[in-house]
Motif scaffolding. Structure first.
Motif, PDB file in Angstrom:
ATOM      1  N   SER A 200       1.915  23.520 -22.719  1.00  0.00           N
ATOM      2  CA  SER A 200       0.471  23.615 -22.859  1.00  0.00           C
ATOM      3  C   SER A 200      -0.076  24.481 -21.732  1.00  0.00           C
ATOM      4  CB  SER A 200      -0.146  22.231 -22.805  1.00  0.00           C
ATOM      5  OG  SER A 200      -1.536  22.340 -22.913  1.00  0.00           O
ATOM      6  N   ASN A 201      -0.929  25.392 -22.070  1.00  0.00           N
ATOM      7  CA  ASN A 201      -1.479  26.329 -21.096  1.00  0.00           C
ATOM      8  C   ASN A 201      -2.954  26.513 -21.428  1.00  0.00           C
ATOM      9  OD1 ASN A 201      -1.356  28.111 -18.955  1.00  0.00           O
ATOM     10  ND2 ASN A 201      -0.955  29.849 -20.281  1.00  0.00           N
ATOM     11  N   LYS A 202      -3.726  25.430 -21.280  1.00  0.00           N
ATOM     12  CA  LYS A 202      -5.114  25.396 -21.719  1.00  0.00           C
ATOM     13  C   LYS A 202      -6.065  25.170 -20.565  1.00  0.00           C
ATOM     14  CE  LYS A 202      -4.875  22.843 -25.718  1.00  0.00           C
ATOM     15  NZ  LYS A 202      -5.280  21.803 -26.608  1.00  0.00           N
ATOM     16  N   VAL A 203      -7.208  25.795 -20.640  1.00  0.00           N
ATOM     17  CA  VAL A 203      -8.291  25.478 -19.720  1.00  0.00           C
ATOM     18  C   VAL A 203      -8.769  24.072 -20.100  1.00  0.00           C
ATOM     19  CG1 VAL A 203     -10.653  26.047 -19.083  1.00  0.00           C
ATOM     20  CG2 VAL A 203      -8.992  27.867 -19.402  1.00  0.00           C
ATOM     21  N   GLU A 204      -9.040  23.262 -19.098  1.00  0.00           N
ATOM     22  CA  GLU A 204      -9.492  21.897 -19.355  1.00  0.00           C
ATOM     23  C   GLU A 204     -11.019  21.881 -19.471  1.00  0.00           C
ATOM     24  OE1 GLU A 204      -9.434  17.524 -17.176  1.00  0.00           O
ATOM     25  OE2 GLU A 204      -8.708  19.282 -16.115  1.00  0.00           O
ATOM     26  N   LEU A 205     -11.514  21.351 -20.593  1.00  0.00           N
ATOM     27  CA  LEU A 205     -12.953  21.209 -20.809  1.00  0.00           C
ATOM     28  C   LEU A 205     -13.320  19.733 -20.779  1.00  0.00           C
ATOM     29  CD1 LEU A 205     -13.703  23.687 -23.741  1.00  0.00           C
ATOM     30  CD2 LEU A 205     -14.155  24.006 -21.318  1.00  0.00           C
ATOM     31  N   LYS A 206     -14.408  19.413 -20.105  1.00  0.00           N
ATOM     32  CA  LYS A 206     -14.935  18.048 -20.073  1.00  0.00           C
ATOM     33  C   LYS A 206     -16.419  18.112 -20.363  1.00  0.00           C
ATOM     34  CE  LYS A 206     -11.811  16.313 -16.508  1.00  0.00           C
ATOM     35  NZ  LYS A 206     -11.736  15.785 -15.135  1.00  0.00           N
ATOM     36  N   VAL A 207     -16.934  17.063 -20.974  1.00  0.00           N
ATOM     37  CA  VAL A 207     -18.361  16.980 -21.259  1.00  0.00           C
ATOM     38  C   VAL A 207     -18.852  15.608 -20.805  1.00  0.00           C
ATOM     39  CG1 VAL A 207     -18.099  16.142 -23.629  1.00  0.00           C
ATOM     40  CG2 VAL A 207     -20.111  17.468 -23.016  1.00  0.00           C
ATOM     41  N   ASN A 208     -20.076  15.560 -20.306  1.00  0.00           N
ATOM     42  CA  ASN A 208     -20.582  14.295 -19.773  1.00  0.00           C
ATOM     43  C   ASN A 208     -21.123  13.361 -20.850  1.00  0.00           C
ATOM     44  OD1 ASN A 208     -22.834  15.946 -20.260  1.00  0.00           O
ATOM     45  ND2 ASN A 208     -24.035  14.952 -18.671  1.00  0.00           N
ATOM     46  N   LYS A 209     -21.291  13.866 -22.090  1.00  0.00           N
ATOM     47  CA  LYS A 209     -21.840  13.050 -23.169  1.00  0.00           C
ATOM     48  C   LYS A 209     -21.395  13.644 -24.496  1.00  0.00           C
ATOM     49  CE  LYS A 209     -26.361  11.251 -24.538  1.00  0.00           C
ATOM     50  NZ  LYS A 209     -27.800  11.292 -24.280  1.00  0.00           N
ATOM     51  N   THR A 210     -20.949  12.793 -25.435  1.00  0.00           N
ATOM     52  CA  THR A 210     -20.470  13.322 -26.718  1.00  0.00           C
ATOM     53  C   THR A 210     -21.371  12.965 -27.898  1.00  0.00           C
ATOM     54  OG1 THR A 210     -19.032  11.402 -26.991  1.00  0.00           O
ATOM     55  CG2 THR A 210     -18.039  13.388 -26.032  1.00  0.00           C
ATOM     56  N   ASP A 211     -22.211  11.937 -27.770  1.00  0.00           N
ATOM     57  CA  ASP A 211     -23.139  11.563 -28.840  1.00  0.00           C
ATOM     58  C   ASP A 211     -24.532  12.055 -28.459  1.00  0.00           C
ATOM     59  OD1 ASP A 211     -21.208  10.241 -30.409  1.00  0.00           O
ATOM     60  OD2 ASP A 211     -21.324   8.501 -29.084  1.00  0.00           O
ATOM     61  N   LEU A 212     -25.038  13.013 -29.231  1.00  0.00           N
ATOM     62  CA  LEU A 212     -26.272  13.711 -28.848  1.00  0.00           C
ATOM     63  C   LEU A 212     -27.377  13.552 -29.874  1.00  0.00           C
ATOM     64  CD1 LEU A 212     -24.531  17.074 -27.883  1.00  0.00           C
ATOM     65  CD2 LEU A 212     -25.031  15.147 -26.385  1.00  0.00           C
ATOM     66  N   THR A 213     -28.613  13.651 -29.376  1.00  0.00           N
ATOM     67  CA  THR A 213     -29.785  13.696 -30.242  1.00  0.00           C
ATOM     68  C   THR A 213     -30.663  14.862 -29.786  1.00  0.00           C
ATOM     69  OG1 THR A 213     -31.011  12.165 -28.831  1.00  0.00           O
ATOM     70  CG2 THR A 213     -29.788  11.207 -30.659  1.00  0.00           C
ATOM     71  N   VAL A 214     -31.747  15.099 -30.485  1.00  0.00           N
ATOM     72  CA  VAL A 214     -32.655  16.202 -30.191  1.00  0.00           C
ATOM     73  C   VAL A 214     -33.098  16.165 -28.727  1.00  0.00           C
ATOM     74  CG1 VAL A 214     -34.968  17.072 -30.677  1.00  0.00           C
ATOM     75  CG2 VAL A 214     -33.466  16.406 -32.547  1.00  0.00           C
ATOM     76  N   GLY A 215     -33.057  17.323 -28.072  1.00  0.00           N
ATOM     77  CA  GLY A 215     -33.528  17.445 -26.704  1.00  0.00           C
ATOM     78  C   GLY A 215     -32.526  17.043 -25.640  1.00  0.00           C
ATOM     79  N   ASP A 216     -31.415  16.418 -26.029  1.00  0.00           N
ATOM     80  CA  ASP A 216     -30.404  16.029 -25.039  1.00  0.00           C
ATOM     81  C   ASP A 216     -29.825  17.264 -24.372  1.00  0.00           C
ATOM     82  OD1 ASP A 216     -30.651  13.344 -25.448  1.00  0.00           O
ATOM     83  OD2 ASP A 216     -28.785  13.112 -26.577  1.00  0.00           O
ATOM     84  N   GLU A 217     -29.571  17.139 -23.082  1.00  0.00           N
ATOM     85  CA  GLU A 217     -28.873  18.198 -22.349  1.00  0.00           C
ATOM     86  C   GLU A 217     -27.522  17.649 -21.925  1.00  0.00           C
ATOM     87  OE1 GLU A 217     -30.860  20.951 -19.504  1.00  0.00           O
ATOM     88  OE2 GLU A 217     -29.371  20.183 -18.100  1.00  0.00           O
ATOM     89  N   ILE A 218     -26.506  18.428 -22.167  1.00  0.00           N
ATOM     90  CA  ILE A 218     -25.165  18.027 -21.747  1.00  0.00           C
ATOM     91  C   ILE A 218     -24.625  19.059 -20.768  1.00  0.00           C
ATOM     92  CG2 ILE A 218     -24.637  16.763 -23.851  1.00  0.00           C
ATOM     93  CD1 ILE A 218     -22.915  19.195 -24.715  1.00  0.00           C
ATOM     94  N   THR A 219     -23.620  18.639 -20.020  1.00  0.00           N
ATOM     95  CA  THR A 219     -22.955  19.533 -19.081  1.00  0.00           C
ATOM     96  C   THR A 219     -21.483  19.613 -19.452  1.00  0.00           C
ATOM     97  OG1 THR A 219     -24.492  18.932 -17.326  1.00  0.00           O
ATOM     98  CG2 THR A 219     -22.434  19.976 -16.656  1.00  0.00           C
ATOM     99  N   VAL A 220     -21.018  20.822 -19.694  1.00  0.00           N
ATOM    100  CA  VAL A 220     -19.609  21.079 -19.984  1.00  0.00           C
ATOM    101  C   VAL A 220     -18.991  21.667 -18.719  1.00  0.00           C
ATOM    102  CG1 VAL A 220     -17.979  22.363 -21.417  1.00  0.00           C
ATOM    103  CG2 VAL A 220     -20.136  21.548 -22.402  1.00  0.00           C
TER     104      VAL A 220
END
Length: 194
Positions: A24-44
C-alpha cells in the motif's frame, strides 16, 4: 560439492526470477466528521504514508461540487509557515512546496462546507495523481478517498436530489519488485538441498 552447486542454483533462481509484492502506498486522509447536514464544515487532513518527507507534492483534489461549496486556496491550512500551496480552481490540481527544505509528512488541513442546496447521500473526497519529489527522486502514490454522508430536509415543494456517489476507482496497489522466496522457489530449494 553437490550442496554448494544446489545453493548456487537456488541463488541464481532467486535473483533471476524476482516476484512482485503488493504494498500500500497511499496518502492517508482523515476527516473530523462523516455525517453531515446543510452548513456543516468539515476538516480533511492529508498525510504522506509513514514518515516520508519531500520538497514538493503535487495532487488532484476530487470532491462533489453539488455537495460542497467551491474550494479556493484559502480553504487549505498548512502548519509549516515555510510551506506554500498553489491551488487551481479550474482543474482542482495543487502543489505544495517547502522553500527551505523538506515538507513534514503532514501535508494540509482542508476546510469544506456543505451547500444549502446540497445533494444528499454518500460522497467521496479524494486525492488522485499524487506524487512527491525529494529533489532527486519522484514517488507516485495511489489514489486515496474518504466517504461522508449528507442529509437535509426538503424545502416546501422541493424534491431533494440524490447524490450519485462519486466513487473513486479501486486503488491500485503499487508493484514493488523484491527478491523473496515464492512457494515454488521454496519447494525447489527443498528439493535441491535433499
Amino acid at each position: 560439492m553437490a550442496k554448494a552447486k544446489n545453493l548456487i542454483v537456488l541463488f541464481l533462481i532467486t535473483v533471476l526470477f524476482p516476484c512482485n509484492v503488493f504494498a500500500s502506498n497511499k496518502v492517508e486522509l482523515k476527516v473530523n466528521k462523516t455525517d453531515l447536514t446543510v452548513g456543516d464544515e468539515i476538516t480533511v487532513s492529508a498525510n504522506l504514508p509513514g514518515d516520508r518527507k519531500s520538497y514538493a507534492v503535487l495532487a488532484t483534489l476530487k470532491y462533489d461540487e453539488e455537495v460542497f461549496e467551491k474550494i479556493e486556496e484559502e480553504n487549505f491550512d498548512i502548519d509549516d509557515d515555510k510551506m506554500t500551496i498553489s491551488y487551481n480552481t479550474q482543474n482542482h490540481k495543487f502543489g505544495i512546496v517547502n522553500q527551505s527544505g523538506e515538507t513534514s509528512s503532514e501535508l494540509f488541513h482542508l476546510h469544506l462546507r456543505v451547500k444549502e442546496n446540497a445533494h444528499v447521500g454518500d460522497t467521496n473526497i479524494a486525492l488522485t495523481n499524487v506524487s512527491s519529489s525529494s529533489g532527486q527522486e519522484k514517488e507516485n502514490f495511489d489514489a486515496a478517498s474518504i466517504r461522508v454522508s449528507v442529509t437535509r430536509d426538503a424545502k416546501v415543494g422541493e424534491s431533494i436530489p440524490i447524490n450519485k456517489e462519486n466513487k473513486i476507482t479501486k486503488d491500485q496497489e503499487s508493484k514493488i519488485t523484491v527478491f523473496t522466496m515464492t512457494p515454488i522457489l521454496i519447494v525447489l530449494s527443498i528439493l535441491l538441498l535433499v
